[in-house]
Design a protein around this motif. Sequence first.
Motif, PDB file in Angstrom:
ATOM      1  N   THR A  21      -2.553   0.867  -4.348  1.00 10.71           N
ATOM      2  CA  THR A  21      -1.912  -0.440  -4.192  1.00 10.71           C
ATOM      3  C   THR A  21      -1.026  -0.724  -5.389  1.00 10.71           C
ATOM      4  OG1 THR A  21      -3.840  -1.269  -2.990  1.00 10.71           O
ATOM      5  CG2 THR A  21      -2.301  -2.906  -3.847  1.00 10.71           C
ATOM      6  N   LYS A  30       0.831  -1.201   0.000  1.00  9.43           N
ATOM      7  CA  LYS A  30       0.000   0.000   0.000  1.00  9.43           C
ATOM      8  C   LYS A  30       0.869   1.256   0.000  1.00  9.43           C
ATOM      9  CE  LYS A  30      -3.888  -2.289   0.325  1.00  9.43           C
ATOM     10  NZ  LYS A  30      -4.913  -2.290  -0.749  1.00  9.43           N
ATOM     11  N   VAL A  84      -5.600   6.503  -1.522  1.00  9.12           N
ATOM     12  CA  VAL A  84      -5.064   5.223  -1.070  1.00  9.12           C
ATOM     13  C   VAL A  84      -4.874   4.340  -2.296  1.00  9.12           C
ATOM     14  CG1 VAL A  84      -5.535   3.180   0.316  1.00  9.12           C
ATOM     15  CG2 VAL A  84      -6.195   5.441   1.158  1.00  9.12           C
ATOM     16  N   SER A 119      -2.695  -6.138   4.536  1.00 14.17           N
ATOM     17  CA  SER A 119      -1.662  -5.598   3.649  1.00 14.17           C
ATOM     18  C   SER A 119      -0.522  -5.010   4.463  1.00 14.17           C
ATOM     19  CB  SER A 119      -2.262  -4.528   2.741  1.00 14.17           C
ATOM     20  OG  SER A 119      -3.387  -5.008   2.044  1.00 14.17           O
ATOM     21  N   TRP A 136      -4.836   4.578   8.611  1.00 14.68           N
ATOM     22  CA  TRP A 136      -4.017   3.618   7.887  1.00 14.68           C
ATOM     23  C   TRP A 136      -3.822   2.323   8.680  1.00 14.68           C
ATOM     24  CZ3 TRP A 136      -2.864   2.389   3.255  1.00 14.68           C
ATOM     25  CH2 TRP A 136      -2.721   3.340   2.238  1.00 14.68           C
ATOM     26  N   ASP A 186      -7.363   2.179  -4.774  1.00 13.88           N
ATOM     27  CA  ASP A 186      -8.205   1.265  -4.007  1.00 13.88           C
ATOM     28  C   ASP A 186      -9.675   1.684  -4.073  1.00 13.88           C
ATOM     29  OD1 ASP A 186      -5.755   0.227  -3.350  1.00 13.88           O
ATOM     30  OD2 ASP A 186      -6.235  -0.021  -1.222  1.00 13.88           O
ATOM     31  N   THR A 188      -7.272  -5.226   5.639  1.00 15.77           N
ATOM     32  CA  THR A 188      -6.981  -5.771   4.309  1.00 15.77           C
ATOM     33  C   THR A 188      -5.832  -6.772   4.318  1.00 15.77           C
ATOM     34  OG1 THR A 188      -5.513  -3.886   3.851  1.00 15.77           O
ATOM     35  CG2 THR A 188      -7.830  -3.692   3.165  1.00 15.77           C
ATOM     36  N   LEU A 202      -4.823  -1.239   7.040  1.00 18.31           N
ATOM     37  CA  LEU A 202      -3.839  -2.282   6.739  1.00 18.31           C
ATOM     38  C   LEU A 202      -4.185  -3.590   7.449  1.00 18.31           C
ATOM     39  CD1 LEU A 202      -0.551  -0.175   6.930  1.00 18.31           C
ATOM     40  CD2 LEU A 202      -1.619  -1.087   4.874  1.00 18.31           C
TER      41      LEU A 202
END
Length: 694
Positions: A407, A391, A405, A477, A468, A422, A475, A472
């Motif tokens: 990816t 990310k 945001v 990530s 964030w 995203d 997801t 994170l």
Amino acid sequence: MFDGYDSCSEDTSSSSSSEESEEEVAPLPSNLPIIKNNGQVYTYPDGKSGMATCEMCGMVGVRDAFYSKTKRFCSVSCSRSYSSNSKKASILARLQVTGKPPTKKAKVLQKQPLVAKLAAYAQYQATLQNQAKTKAAVSMEGFSWGNYINSNSFIAAPVTCFKHAPMGTCWGDISENVRVEVPNTDCSLPTKVFWIAGIVKLAGYNALLRYEGFENDSALDFWCNICGSDIHPVGWCAASGKPLVPPRTIQHKYTNWKAFLVKRLTGAKTLPPDFSQKVSESMQYPFKPCMRVEVVDKRHLCRTRVAVVESIIGGRLRLVYEESEDRTDDFWCHMHSPLIHHIGWSRSIGHRFKRSDITKKQDGHFDTPPHLFAKVKEVDQSGEWFKEGMKLEAIDPLNLSTICVATIRKVLADGFLMIGIDGSEAADGSDWFCYHATSPSIFPVGFCEINMIELTPPRGYTKLPFKWFDYLRETGSIAAPVKLFNKDVPNHGFRVGMKLEAVDLMEPRLICVATVTRIIHRLLRIHFDGWEEEYDQWVDCESPDLYPVGWCQLTGYQLQPPASQSSRENQSASSKQKKKAKSQQYKGHKKKRKMPVGKKPVSLSSLPMTGGVRRSFSGDEELTPPPYRTLPAQTAPEAFPPPSTSREFSPSLKTVTTLQLKEELLDGEDYNFLQGASDQESNGSANFYIKQEP
């Protein structure tokens, strides 16, 4: 140096009389020619054939030269236009020329004497002259940078901020009080004469000049482009045999103008003798028409296509996609744009590419040499590097006013990355876009929060305010490592409030009057004057899509003036209607587009406008940095040394020369580029995360 000074008296009476005579209509000879629309020349006969008036355009001419059986039209085009156009247009044209009500058929002036025929033609010629004067007056009443800056006390960004622009790397020390020789417009002499003027104010390429001898009197101050062909260093007139004549308004102030100039100019600065040559050299561009390049497909960002250079204006390329038969499917960008590459680039890095239906090159087309394209910084991908799924934050190329945001969707060769926004990606990935790892348009997680920039969360994300750390975790990530991003901050010299000319990247053929409204390290917030903030764009300080004030005038490119209130309202209504039609064609996000003043909506865009508008949420100040990110110490900006510029330029031209009137020159000194000094512009790479005041 002052051998060109000419103290001759001005014969104003003879000059004025000659000017008046030019405006008078010359007497018409008996064999006066009539020039038709088709280029053929006819003369009045002996009066037997008669005259006729075109029912479409009102043209008066010899009846036998007209078209159709009844001789109703002066040309084939008028005959065809009459059948398709409304008769109202024909009536207005007839009334404008003849001043008489129209009839159903062409009026044939066979029975009128020759004097009447000549009078009718003289009236027609006078109408054309009046129309020409009206058009000229309208064009002169257009946008003027000088009036715009003077009336609002604006400050323009200096030319040294734009390394890609003409003279950007060798502008030197051109500033206020530099003297030049310019045409003397306050003069009645029949020949073109010159006088010395000093720079009162500098705005990009444009300078406000004041004739020498006017002291504090600004009555005859005028704006001009310093790089124009009529601007010369002091001494040029003497070398060229041109006369120096003081302006008529102040001619009575001194009896010995030569002594006055010697006193005033001793120790003053002027342009170097080869300034015009340097200007000409800096406006030579290596790209040529018929060169083939690979450029981003404006309908599918994830791939490139082959395009051909159609024209070059000031380093900006009009590219026509190779498959465009009518050559209207085009794309505008600068020759240093990261969106264009040499033929074969896509295959070399693994980027998607649309193969052309054209099996072989067209005659005259040839591949652009790879060395002409902008070079990207080499990176080492062998160690810790970007990975798919990481990310980050990125400027949305479909809505350049937002940072979203994002990816990493695919890692390509040579440091290039495919990135998606995203929550708004197309299922087939057609809206992924390619950024290099060193691109100033991608940022590590937390960049917006630290620099107080509004971060646009994923579409449909309901857990607000966006954090964030939570995202994170939800997801599964990880954030891209901070050390992999480009943290170089050049000492660019921009300041908040500076004026410039900027490309509307959502309509890249347009260059508009713009203002720098925010500066975050090397990131600039560009506002288009007269438009709402929703049309603002985030742009890098070294972007080739930014230009100094006066660039359009210098290169001949059309500048879009600030939008008026009426045009903004019209555009708002028009864009609402377009959004409904567009939503059926594209998936994803629909981007805002603005229409230039006095322009119809155009179909060209650098990027497709897709789907529904993304929502933006405020409240960045409430976000807390995620614990996995290590921040540098919050040291005061003053504690850091000035940053090193990412690109170094060594000017080969000393662009300001000191005048010496005693047959010797002062030893030359090196002239340094303007360096930024404010906290917003001088933060180096070490304090990439120092908070910036909005």
